[in-house]
Design an enzyme around this catalytic site. Structure first.
Site, PDB file in Angstrom:
ATOM      1  N   LYS A  61       4.810   3.061 -18.338  1.00 26.61           N
ATOM      2  CA  LYS A  61       5.728   1.917 -18.196  1.00 26.61           C
ATOM      3  C   LYS A  61       6.579   1.738 -19.450  1.00 26.61           C
ATOM      4  CE  LYS A  61       2.951  -0.720 -14.939  1.00 26.61           C
ATOM      5  NZ  LYS A  61       2.087  -1.899 -14.765  1.00 26.61           N
ATOM      6  N   HIS A 103     -11.783  -4.081 -22.585  1.00 25.71           N
ATOM      7  CA  HIS A 103     -12.597  -3.912 -21.378  1.00 25.71           C
ATOM      8  C   HIS A 103     -13.368  -5.191 -21.102  1.00 25.71           C
ATOM      9  CE1 HIS A 103     -12.199   0.362 -22.333  1.00 25.71           C
ATOM     10  NE2 HIS A 103     -12.753   0.138 -23.515  1.00 25.71           N
TER      11      HIS A 103
HETATM   12  C1  LIG Z   1     -12.461  -3.679 -32.180  1.00 27.74           C
HETATM   13  C2  LIG Z   1     -13.244  -4.846 -31.590  1.00 27.74           C
HETATM   14  C3  LIG Z   1     -12.410  -6.094 -31.819  1.00 27.74           C
HETATM   15  C4  LIG Z   1     -13.446  -4.575 -30.110  1.00 27.74           C
HETATM   16  O1  LIG Z   1     -13.702  -5.789 -29.456  1.00 27.74           O
HETATM   17  P1  LIG Z   1     -14.604  -5.918 -28.162  1.00 27.74           P
HETATM   18  O2  LIG Z   1     -14.375  -7.271 -27.599  1.00 27.74           O
HETATM   19  O3  LIG Z   1     -15.987  -5.498 -28.499  1.00 27.74           O
HETATM   20  O4  LIG Z   1     -14.115  -4.815 -27.175  1.00 27.74           O
HETATM   21  P2  LIG Z   1     -12.834  -4.737 -26.246  1.00 27.74           P
HETATM   22  O5  LIG Z   1     -13.306  -4.316 -24.896  1.00 27.74           O
HETATM   23  O6  LIG Z   1     -11.949  -5.925 -26.289  1.00 27.74           O
HETATM   24  O7  LIG Z   1     -12.017  -3.538 -26.925  1.00 27.74           O
HETATM   25  C5  LIG Z   1     -12.490  -2.235 -26.919  1.00 27.74           C
HETATM   26  C6  LIG Z   1     -11.349  -1.370 -27.352  1.00 27.74           C
HETATM   27  O8  LIG Z   1     -10.871  -1.834 -28.620  1.00 27.74           O
HETATM   28  C7  LIG Z   1     -10.231  -0.754 -29.269  1.00 27.74           C
HETATM   29  N1  LIG Z   1     -10.656  -0.778 -30.665  1.00 27.74           N
HETATM   30  C8  LIG Z   1     -11.829  -0.412 -31.180  1.00 27.74           C
HETATM   31  N2  LIG Z   1     -11.823  -0.575 -32.517  1.00 27.74           N
HETATM   32  C9  LIG Z   1     -10.598  -1.043 -32.837  1.00 27.74           C
HETATM   33  C10 LIG Z   1      -9.955  -1.391 -34.055  1.00 27.74           C
HETATM   34  N3  LIG Z   1     -10.585  -1.286 -35.224  1.00 27.74           N
HETATM   35  N4  LIG Z   1      -8.684  -1.844 -34.037  1.00 27.74           N
HETATM   36  C11 LIG Z   1      -8.028  -1.935 -32.855  1.00 27.74           C
HETATM   37  N5  LIG Z   1      -8.578  -1.615 -31.645  1.00 27.74           N
HETATM   38  C12 LIG Z   1      -9.846  -1.185 -31.657  1.00 27.74           C
HETATM   39  C13 LIG Z   1     -10.639   0.530 -28.565  1.00 27.74           C
HETATM   40  O9  LIG Z   1      -9.506   1.024 -27.869  1.00 27.74           O
HETATM   41  C14 LIG Z   1     -11.709   0.070 -27.589  1.00 27.74           C
HETATM   42  O10 LIG Z   1     -11.688   0.742 -26.362  1.00 27.74           O
HETATM   43  P3  LIG Z   1     -12.014   2.302 -26.274  1.00 27.74           P
HETATM   44  O11 LIG Z   1     -13.226   2.545 -27.124  1.00 27.74           O
HETATM   45  O12 LIG Z   1     -12.249   2.552 -24.829  1.00 27.74           O
HETATM   46  O13 LIG Z   1     -10.794   3.019 -26.788  1.00 27.74           O
HETATM   47  C15 LIG Z   1     -14.591  -5.008 -32.251  1.00 27.74           C
HETATM   48  O14 LIG Z   1     -15.400  -3.897 -31.944  1.00 27.74           O
HETATM   49  C16 LIG Z   1     -14.477  -5.161 -33.718  1.00 27.74           C
HETATM   50  O15 LIG Z   1     -14.285  -6.256 -34.192  1.00 27.74           O
HETATM   51  N6  LIG Z   1     -14.630  -4.060 -34.460  1.00 27.74           N
HETATM   52  C17 LIG Z   1     -14.462  -4.070 -35.856  1.00 27.74           C
HETATM   53  C18 LIG Z   1     -15.740  -4.373 -36.461  1.00 27.74           C
HETATM   54  C19 LIG Z   1     -15.537  -4.778 -37.847  1.00 27.74           C
HETATM   55  O16 LIG Z   1     -14.713  -4.222 -38.562  1.00 27.74           O
HETATM   56  N7  LIG Z   1     -16.267  -5.758 -38.247  1.00 27.74           N
HETATM   57  C20 LIG Z   1     -16.142  -6.198 -39.564  1.00 27.74           C
HETATM   58  C21 LIG Z   1     -16.406  -7.656 -39.653  1.00 27.74           C
HETATM   59  S1  LIG Z   1     -15.148  -8.591 -38.813  1.00 27.74           S
END
Ligand SMILES: CC(C)(COP(=O)(O)OP(=O)(O)OC[C@H]1O[C@@H](n2cnc3c(N)ncnc32)[C@H](O)[C@@H]1OP(=O)(O)O)[C@@H](O)C(=O)NCCC(=O)NCCS
Length: 115
Positions: A61, A103
């Site tokens: 898209k 997701h």
């Molecule tokens: C990234 C994060 C926000 C994902 O949130 P979530 O609600 O568990 O998962 P969601 O379903 O919304 O998102 C999953 C997707 O996020 C994306 N993602 C993962 N890590 C990411 C990052 N660092 N930045 C952006 N996107 C990210 C990926 O595409 C993932 O899907 P995929 O594995 O199929 O590609 C969460 O895992 C996170 O906060 N990670 C960082 C951990 C961190 O640094 N913590 C330090 C203290 S804050």
């Protein structure tokens, strides 16, 4: 020109194809197939297929005014060292893309921005 795309899919739609190599290879690039083959959980396999399909639809898209001709296999949705998703094409492109994926238990959603 900048553009944006979004897509949402029901993960369930992909549950019957997790062992169907032919269907999988129509959606995933060769590199994604390799990553997929290392996933051990069926739930993550479904989520991976759903989210890669969803991300590619969002990318299509976002770039559909570019007049390119390609298949799903030409797009790889990969993750960097902190898990953030990014897009690779099997050919040279003269634009950049940002994507974000999320997701729930039932759905996958992706937004893609071309700039
Ligand atoms: C990234 C994060 C926000 C994902 O949130 P979530 O609600 O568990 O998962 P969601 O379903 O919304 O998102 C999953 C997707 O996020 C994306 N993602 C993962 N890590 C990411 C990052 N660092 N930045 C952006 N996107 C990210 C990926 O595409 C993932 O899907 P995929 O594995 O199929 O590609 C969460 O895992 C996170 O906060 N990670 C960082 C951990 C961190 O640094 N913590 C330090 C203290 S804050």
């Amino acid at each position: 020109m900048k553009n944006i795309g979004i897509d949402i899919v029901e993960n369930e739609r992909f549950s019957k194809m997790i062992n169907d190599e032919k269907k999988i290879s129509r959606i995933l690039s060769n590199l994604e197939v390799k990553i997929y083959s290392e996933i051990t959980s069926d739930k993550r396999k479904i989520e991976y297929l759903a989210s890669r399909f969803c991300a590619k639809e969002a990318v299509i898209k976002a770039i559909n005014k570019e007049g390119l001709s390609f298949s799903y296999k030409d797009i790889s949705i990969l993750n960097d060292d902190v898990g953030a998703p990014y897009v690779e094409f099997s050919f040279e492109v003269d634009f950049k893309l940002l994507i974000s994926i999320s997701h729930s238990n039932n759905s996958s959603v992706c937004v893609a921005v071309m700039y």
